[in-house]
Scaffold this motif. Structure first.
Motif, mmCIF file in Angstrom:
data_model
loop_
_atom_site.group_PDB
_atom_site.id
_atom_site.type_symbol
_atom_site.label_atom_id
_atom_site.label_comp_id
_atom_site.label_asym_id
_atom_site.label_seq_id
_atom_site.Cartn_x
_atom_site.Cartn_y
_atom_site.Cartn_z
ATOM 1 N N ILE A 187 -13.574 29.886 -5.159
ATOM 2 C CA ILE A 187 -13.156 30.567 -3.931
ATOM 3 C C ILE A 187 -13.433 29.688 -2.721
ATOM 4 O O ILE A 187 -12.591 29.559 -1.817
ATOM 5 N N LEU A 188 -14.616 29.074 -2.682
ATOM 6 C CA LEU A 188 -15.012 28.263 -1.530
ATOM 7 C C LEU A 188 -14.014 27.146 -1.250
ATOM 8 O O LEU A 188 -13.637 26.915 -0.093
ATOM 9 N N TRP A 189 -13.588 26.432 -2.275
ATOM 10 C CA TRP A 189 -12.661 25.307 -2.036
ATOM 11 C C TRP A 189 -11.366 25.783 -1.388
ATOM 12 O O TRP A 189 -10.799 25.082 -0.545
ATOM 13 N N GLN A 190 -10.890 26.967 -1.796
ATOM 14 C CA GLN A 190 -9.664 27.501 -1.214
ATOM 15 C C GLN A 190 -9.896 28.092 0.177
ATOM 16 O O GLN A 190 -8.996 28.119 1.009
ATOM 17 N N ASN A 191 -11.121 28.578 0.416
ATOM 18 C CA ASN A 191 -11.472 29.161 1.716
ATOM 19 C C ASN A 191 -11.455 28.135 2.840
ATOM 20 O O ASN A 191 -11.357 28.509 4.018
ATOM 21 N N MET A 192 -11.618 26.851 2.489
ATOM 22 C CA MET A 192 -11.690 25.804 3.506
ATOM 23 C C MET A 192 -10.428 24.956 3.487
ATOM 24 O O MET A 192 -9.758 24.828 2.460
ATOM 25 N N THR A 193 -10.130 24.356 4.643
ATOM 26 C CA THR A 193 -8.972 23.484 4.746
ATOM 27 C C THR A 193 -9.173 22.503 5.894
ATOM 28 O O THR A 193 -9.834 22.832 6.883
ATOM 29 N N PRO A 194 -8.645 21.283 5.773
ATOM 30 C CA PRO A 194 -8.713 20.365 6.917
ATOM 31 C C PRO A 194 -7.995 20.984 8.124
ATOM 32 O O PRO A 194 -6.990 21.678 7.971
ATOM 33 N N ASN A 195 -8.524 20.753 9.294
ATOM 34 C CA ASN A 195 -7.935 21.288 10.535
ATOM 35 C C ASN A 195 -7.860 22.813 10.517
ATOM 36 O O ASN A 195 -6.935 23.409 11.072
ATOM 37 N N GLY A 196 -8.835 23.430 9.876
ATOM 38 C CA GLY A 196 -8.885 24.883 9.845
ATOM 39 C C GLY A 196 -9.612 25.425 11.065
ATOM 40 O O GLY A 196 -9.660 24.797 12.127
ATOM 41 N N GLY A 197 -10.202 26.582 10.909
ATOM 42 C CA GLY A 197 -10.960 27.183 12.000
ATOM 43 C C GLY A 197 -10.118 28.080 12.880
ATOM 44 O O GLY A 197 -9.098 28.622 12.458
ATOM 45 N N GLY A 198 -10.561 28.227 14.111
ATOM 46 C CA GLY A 198 -9.893 29.164 15.006
ATOM 47 C C GLY A 198 -10.262 30.587 14.639
ATOM 48 O O GLY A 198 -11.359 30.863 14.147
ATOM 49 N N THR A 199 -9.338 31.503 14.850
ATOM 50 C CA THR A 199 -9.582 32.915 14.534
ATOM 51 C C THR A 199 -8.425 33.471 13.720
ATOM 52 O O THR A 199 -7.283 33.014 13.848
ATOM 53 N N PRO A 200 -8.703 34.474 12.882
ATOM 54 C CA PRO A 200 -7.630 35.076 12.084
ATOM 55 C C PRO A 200 -6.752 35.983 12.935
ATOM 56 O O PRO A 200 -7.098 36.333 14.075
ATOM 57 N N THR A 201 -5.638 36.381 12.359
ATOM 58 C CA THR A 201 -4.704 37.287 13.038
ATOM 59 C C THR A 201 -4.277 38.376 12.057
ATOM 60 O O THR A 201 -4.643 38.363 10.880
ATOM 61 N N GLY A 202 -3.511 39.320 12.549
ATOM 62 C CA GLY A 202 -2.884 40.317 11.689
ATOM 63 C C GLY A 202 -3.833 41.375 11.179
ATOM 64 O O GLY A 202 -4.856 41.692 11.793
ATOM 65 N N ASP A 203 -3.509 41.948 10.007
ATOM 66 C CA ASP A 203 -4.264 43.058 9.446
ATOM 67 C C ASP A 203 -5.711 42.683 9.166
ATOM 68 O O ASP A 203 -6.616 43.509 9.363
ATOM 69 N N PHE A 204 -5.926 41.462 8.704
ATOM 70 C CA PHE A 204 -7.297 41.050 8.404
ATOM 71 C C PHE A 204 -8.129 40.997 9.674
ATOM 72 O O PHE A 204 -9.275 41.474 9.705
ATOM 73 N N ALA A 205 -7.579 40.437 10.734
ATOM 74 C CA ALA A 205 -8.298 40.390 12.013
ATOM 75 C C ALA A 205 -8.608 41.795 12.509
ATOM 76 O O ALA A 205 -9.712 42.065 13.013
ATOM 77 N N ASN A 206 -7.659 42.709 12.352
ATOM 78 C CA ASN A 206 -7.888 44.088 12.778
ATOM 79 C C ASN A 206 -9.005 44.742 11.963
ATOM 80 O O ASN A 206 -9.807 45.522 12.501
ATOM 81 N N ALA A 207 -9.059 44.429 10.678
ATOM 82 C CA ALA A 207 -10.103 44.993 9.824
ATOM 83 C C ALA A 207 -11.480 44.471 10.219
ATOM 84 O O ALA A 207 -12.467 45.214 10.172
ATOM 85 N N LEU A 208 -11.564 43.206 10.620
ATOM 86 C CA LEU A 208 -12.833 42.652 11.084
ATOM 87 C C LEU A 208 -13.330 43.395 12.321
ATOM 88 O O LEU A 208 -14.520 43.721 12.435
#
Length: 206
Positions: free
Chosen positions: A78-99
């Motif tokens: 899971i961890l390897w997929q959770n990360m990506t080069p040039n990632g970060g920032g903030t989420p959007t959409g339904d997931f952001a609303n759930a947070l």
């Protein structure tokens, strides 16, 4: 028996620099994660042998060993997929609303996850999980590779707090490591896991 396999990384070992060094990634994936995969397969063979010989006295110890190694395999995958080069920032959409719904704001979620990771005693993980009975997001500590998480909880986002994840680069400054990985989070991957997890239905009614 279908053996477990070590997944390829979706990026080069050096792709997450300067936040995580290529040396750490190579050791972490190629040595630590690979060992959990090998050990899981070895234990499955021993369990099969114990059943064939009807030597069930070994089963409890073998199952504990399998749980440790297989959990390590799953969490790292899971961890390897959770990360990506040039990632970060903030989420959007339904997931952001759930947070926002479950933590009050993205910043409060971030602070809680960092605190949970930083206060793990010894080796372990911090994880954002979906709890399908209450239909809410929770954060949990995972000790070694097994946690006080409710059994139905589904990990969506994990932070490795074992020393091998950061020590060669950050030494004892693990909180710097936890802050740095916020520049790597792959919110598309995490949101996709959330979208899938919320479809989980567990019937607990009589």
């Amino acid at each position: 028996m279908n053996p477990y396999t070590l997944p390829d990384l979706p990026y080069d070992y050096s792709a997450l620099e300067p936040h995580i060094s290529g040396t750490i990634m190579e050791l972490h994936h190629g040595k630590h994660h690979a060992a959990y995969v090998k050990n899981s397969n070895d234990v499955l063979e021993k369990l099969d042998e114990a059943r064939r010989s009807e030597d069930f006295s070994r089963v409890a110890a073998l199952e504990r060993t399998l749980a440790f190694n297989l959990s390590g395999h799953i969490l790292h995958s899971i961890l390897w997929q959770n990360m990506t080069p040039n990632g970060g920032g903030t989420p959007t959409g339904d997931f952001a609303n759930a947070l926002v719904k479950d933590f009050g704001s993205f910043e409060r979620f971030r602070k809680q996850l960092n605190e949970v990771a930083a206060t793990i005693m010894g080796s372990g993980w911090a994880a954002l999980v979906w709890e399908p009975i209450g239909k809410r997001l929770l954060i949990t500590q995972i000790y070694d590779h097994q946690s006080n998480l409710a059994q139905a909880g589904i990990p969506l986002m994990v932070v490795d707090a074992w020393e091998h994840a950061y020590y060669l680069q950050y030494q004892n400054r693990k909180t710097e490591f936890f802050e740095s990985v916020w520049k790597l989070w792959n919110w598309q991957d995490i949101a996709a896991r959330f979208k899938s997890a919320v479809q989980t239905r567990i019937n607990i009614a009589a």
